[in-house]
Design a protein around this motif. Structure first.
Motif, mmCIF file in Angstrom:
data_model
loop_
_atom_site.group_PDB
_atom_site.id
_atom_site.type_symbol
_atom_site.label_atom_id
_atom_site.label_comp_id
_atom_site.label_asym_id
_atom_site.label_seq_id
_atom_site.Cartn_x
_atom_site.Cartn_y
_atom_site.Cartn_z
ATOM 1 N N ASP A 18 0.809 -1.221 0.000
ATOM 2 C CA ASP A 18 0.000 0.000 0.000
ATOM 3 C C ASP A 18 0.844 1.273 0.000
ATOM 4 O OD1 ASP A 18 -2.504 1.066 -0.338
ATOM 5 O OD2 ASP A 18 -2.967 1.168 1.796
ATOM 6 N N ALA A 19 1.986 1.231 -0.688
ATOM 7 C CA ALA A 19 2.816 2.426 -0.828
ATOM 8 C C ALA A 19 2.024 3.503 -1.567
ATOM 9 C CB ALA A 19 4.094 2.094 -1.593
ATOM 10 N N THR A 20 2.243 4.753 -1.195
ATOM 11 C CA THR A 20 1.478 5.843 -1.790
ATOM 12 C C THR A 20 2.190 6.487 -2.974
ATOM 13 O OG1 THR A 20 2.386 7.364 -0.156
ATOM 14 C CG2 THR A 20 0.237 6.370 0.329
ATOM 15 N N PHE A 21 3.479 6.199 -3.145
ATOM 16 C CA PHE A 21 4.205 6.685 -4.317
ATOM 17 C C PHE A 21 5.107 5.569 -4.805
ATOM 18 C CE2 PHE A 21 7.501 8.542 -6.841
ATOM 19 C CZ PHE A 21 6.868 9.557 -7.537
ATOM 20 N N VAL A 22 4.875 5.134 -6.049
ATOM 21 C CA VAL A 22 5.651 4.048 -6.645
ATOM 22 C C VAL A 22 5.990 4.442 -8.068
ATOM 23 C CG1 VAL A 22 5.641 1.607 -7.313
ATOM 24 C CG2 VAL A 22 4.488 2.325 -5.209
ATOM 25 N N ALA A 23 7.281 4.326 -8.429
ATOM 26 C CA ALA A 23 7.721 4.736 -9.762
ATOM 27 C C ALA A 23 8.897 3.875 -10.221
ATOM 28 C CB ALA A 23 8.117 6.212 -9.758
ATOM 29 N N ARG A 24 9.201 3.984 -11.527
ATOM 30 C CA ARG A 24 10.350 3.287 -12.112
ATOM 31 C C ARG A 24 11.008 4.205 -13.129
ATOM 32 N NH1 ARG A 24 8.391 -1.408 -15.126
ATOM 33 N NH2 ARG A 24 8.638 -2.707 -13.288
ATOM 34 N N ALA A 25 12.348 4.152 -13.182
ATOM 35 C CA ALA A 25 13.098 4.949 -14.149
ATOM 36 C C ALA A 25 14.367 4.195 -14.531
ATOM 37 C CB ALA A 25 13.441 6.314 -13.565
ATOM 38 N N ILE A 26 15.060 4.723 -15.533
ATOM 39 C CA ILE A 26 16.323 4.154 -15.990
ATOM 40 C C ILE A 26 17.427 5.166 -15.707
ATOM 41 C CG2 ILE A 26 17.584 3.244 -17.975
ATOM 42 C CD1 ILE A 26 14.872 2.813 -19.329
ATOM 43 N N ASP A 27 18.564 4.694 -15.247
ATOM 44 C CA ASP A 27 19.650 5.604 -14.878
ATOM 45 C C ASP A 27 20.163 6.435 -16.046
ATOM 46 O OD1 ASP A 27 20.861 3.434 -16.170
ATOM 47 O OD2 ASP A 27 22.608 3.416 -14.852
ATOM 48 N N THR A 28 20.109 5.943 -17.254
ATOM 49 C CA THR A 28 20.642 6.667 -18.412
ATOM 50 C C THR A 28 19.624 7.588 -19.082
ATOM 51 O OG1 THR A 28 20.126 4.768 -19.824
ATOM 52 C CG2 THR A 28 22.374 4.903 -18.925
ATOM 53 N N ASP A 29 18.392 7.572 -18.604
ATOM 54 C CA ASP A 29 17.333 8.424 -19.162
ATOM 55 C C ASP A 29 17.216 9.665 -18.277
ATOM 56 O OD1 ASP A 29 15.063 9.549 -20.302
ATOM 57 O OD2 ASP A 29 13.704 8.059 -19.446
ATOM 58 N N LYS A 30 18.071 10.651 -18.526
ATOM 59 C CA LYS A 30 18.142 11.825 -17.649
ATOM 60 C C LYS A 30 16.800 12.542 -17.478
ATOM 61 C CE LYS A 30 20.757 15.992 -16.708
ATOM 62 N NZ LYS A 30 21.807 16.898 -17.131
ATOM 63 N N PRO A 31 16.054 12.846 -18.560
ATOM 64 C CA PRO A 31 14.761 13.533 -18.352
ATOM 65 C C PRO A 31 13.769 12.688 -17.556
ATOM 66 C CG PRO A 31 15.428 13.634 -20.667
ATOM 67 C CD PRO A 31 16.373 12.704 -19.991
ATOM 68 N N GLY A 32 13.665 11.405 -17.883
ATOM 69 C CA GLY A 32 12.717 10.539 -17.178
ATOM 70 C C GLY A 32 13.087 10.336 -15.726
ATOM 71 N N GLY A 86 -4.197 -1.789 -23.332
ATOM 72 C CA GLY A 86 -5.624 -1.628 -23.089
ATOM 73 C C GLY A 86 -5.914 -0.916 -21.777
ATOM 74 N N ILE A 87 -4.891 -0.406 -21.135
ATOM 75 C CA ILE A 87 -5.026 0.259 -19.834
ATOM 76 C C ILE A 87 -4.839 1.759 -20.006
ATOM 77 C CG2 ILE A 87 -4.050 0.478 -17.512
ATOM 78 C CD1 ILE A 87 -3.016 -2.392 -17.811
ATOM 79 N N THR A 88 -5.762 2.532 -19.431
ATOM 80 C CA THR A 88 -5.587 3.978 -19.344
ATOM 81 C C THR A 88 -5.006 4.264 -17.963
ATOM 82 O OG1 THR A 88 -7.422 4.423 -20.836
ATOM 83 C CG2 THR A 88 -6.742 6.220 -19.387
ATOM 84 N N HIS A 89 -3.888 4.946 -17.945
ATOM 85 C CA HIS A 89 -3.168 5.145 -16.686
ATOM 86 C C HIS A 89 -3.912 6.084 -15.747
ATOM 87 C CE1 HIS A 89 -0.065 5.196 -13.806
ATOM 88 N NE2 HIS A 89 0.475 6.359 -14.137
ATOM 89 N N ASP A 90 -4.017 5.664 -14.495
ATOM 90 C CA ASP A 90 -4.607 6.472 -13.429
ATOM 91 C C ASP A 90 -3.738 6.293 -12.190
ATOM 92 O OD1 ASP A 90 -6.050 7.683 -11.414
ATOM 93 O OD2 ASP A 90 -7.925 6.636 -11.848
ATOM 94 N N GLU A 91 -2.957 7.307 -11.865
ATOM 95 C CA GLU A 91 -2.020 7.230 -10.740
ATOM 96 C C GLU A 91 -2.707 7.054 -9.398
ATOM 97 O OE1 GLU A 91 0.294 10.798 -10.861
ATOM 98 O OE2 GLU A 91 1.407 10.172 -12.646
ATOM 99 N N PHE A 116 3.806 5.119 -11.274
ATOM 100 C CA PHE A 116 2.716 4.147 -11.297
ATOM 101 C C PHE A 116 1.595 4.567 -10.360
ATOM 102 C CE2 PHE A 116 6.147 1.898 -13.114
ATOM 103 C CZ PHE A 116 5.666 0.803 -13.792
ATOM 104 N N ARG A 117 1.968 5.054 -9.176
ATOM 105 C CA ARG A 117 0.966 5.438 -8.180
ATOM 106 C C ARG A 117 1.438 6.663 -7.427
ATOM 107 N NH1 ARG A 117 -1.451 2.655 -2.838
ATOM 108 N NH2 ARG A 117 -3.550 3.417 -3.074
ATOM 109 N N ASP A 118 0.528 7.592 -7.232
ATOM 110 C CA ASP A 118 0.801 8.793 -6.438
ATOM 111 C C ASP A 118 -0.510 9.241 -5.812
ATOM 112 O OD1 ASP A 118 1.744 11.082 -5.267
ATOM 113 O OD2 ASP A 118 2.269 12.097 -7.131
ATOM 114 N N VAL A 119 -0.664 8.908 -4.542
ATOM 115 C CA VAL A 119 -1.882 9.283 -3.821
ATOM 116 C C VAL A 119 -1.509 9.981 -2.522
ATOM 117 C CG1 VAL A 119 -3.346 7.475 -4.805
ATOM 118 C CG2 VAL A 119 -2.060 6.997 -2.742
ATOM 119 N N PRO A 120 -2.273 10.994 -2.150
ATOM 120 C CA PRO A 120 -1.971 11.686 -0.887
ATOM 121 C C PRO A 120 -2.481 10.885 0.307
ATOM 122 C CG PRO A 120 -3.861 12.687 -1.947
ATOM 123 C CD PRO A 120 -3.357 11.622 -2.883
ATOM 124 N N ARG A 121 -1.705 10.899 1.331
ATOM 125 C CA ARG A 121 -2.108 10.284 2.596
ATOM 126 C C ARG A 121 -1.249 10.937 3.671
ATOM 127 N NH1 ARG A 121 -0.815 4.278 3.299
ATOM 128 N NH2 ARG A 121 -1.954 4.106 1.368
#
Length: 154
Positions: A18-32, A86-91, A116-121
């Motif tokens: 139930d983490a409220t902020f979950v994300a993924r990035a690549i080390d070589t993708d500076k903007p992302g 087929g998925i519309t993203h909803d954080e 992936f997820r960003d919800v306030p708590r």
């Protein structure tokens, strides 16, 4: 030769906890990477970020399929479709975030990147501060300690 066991999915584990902020990035993708880390830092409370980073000692080239080949990246944007999943993203939706955490190069030929997820708590600090404020009350510790027996043992 490595482990013969199947690795667990860190994003799915964080979301399952139930983490409220979950994300993924690549080390070589500076903007992302910059965008993900800025959002993680701005999030109130703990944030979980998985970063695909090469290790030339342990598992050299493990993420080359997405580091070197940009067409294998699915950048997540809130409210927009995610590739051909087929998925519309909803954080804010747990089920959507979890479903996207299960999308892999092996299953879809691409890997989702971004938030992936960003919800306030309320954070732990906020909850603890509120609890301490509530517990202060108008009690008199001296009177309580000098009030005699508080229970009887039979």
């Amino acid at each position: 030769m490595g482990s013969v066991d199947f690795p667990f999915n860190p994003l799915s584990v964080a979301l399952g906890a139930d983490a409220t902020f979950v994300a993924r990035a690549i080390d070589t993708d500076k903007p992302g990477l910059t965008e993900v880390l800025r959002r993680a830092a701005a999030h109130g409370g703990a944030a979980f970020v998985e970063i695909f980073q090469n290790c030339n000692i342990y598992n050299d080239g493990a993420f080359d399929f997405v580091r070197d080949e940009k067409e294998n990246r699915l950048y997540l944007k809130h409210g927009e479709p995610v590739g051909d999943t087929g998925i519309t993203h909803d954080e804010t939706d747990f089920a959507t975030a979890f479903a996207l955490s299960r999308v892999t190069y092996e299953t879809h030929g691409a890997v989702p990147l971004g938030v992936f997820r960003d919800v306030p708590r309320d954070s732990y600090d906020e909850l603890l501060t509120a609890q301490l404020e509530n517990a202060k009350g108008d009690g008199d510790l001296g009177a309580l300690l000098g009030s005699g027996d508080t229970w009887a043992i039979a």
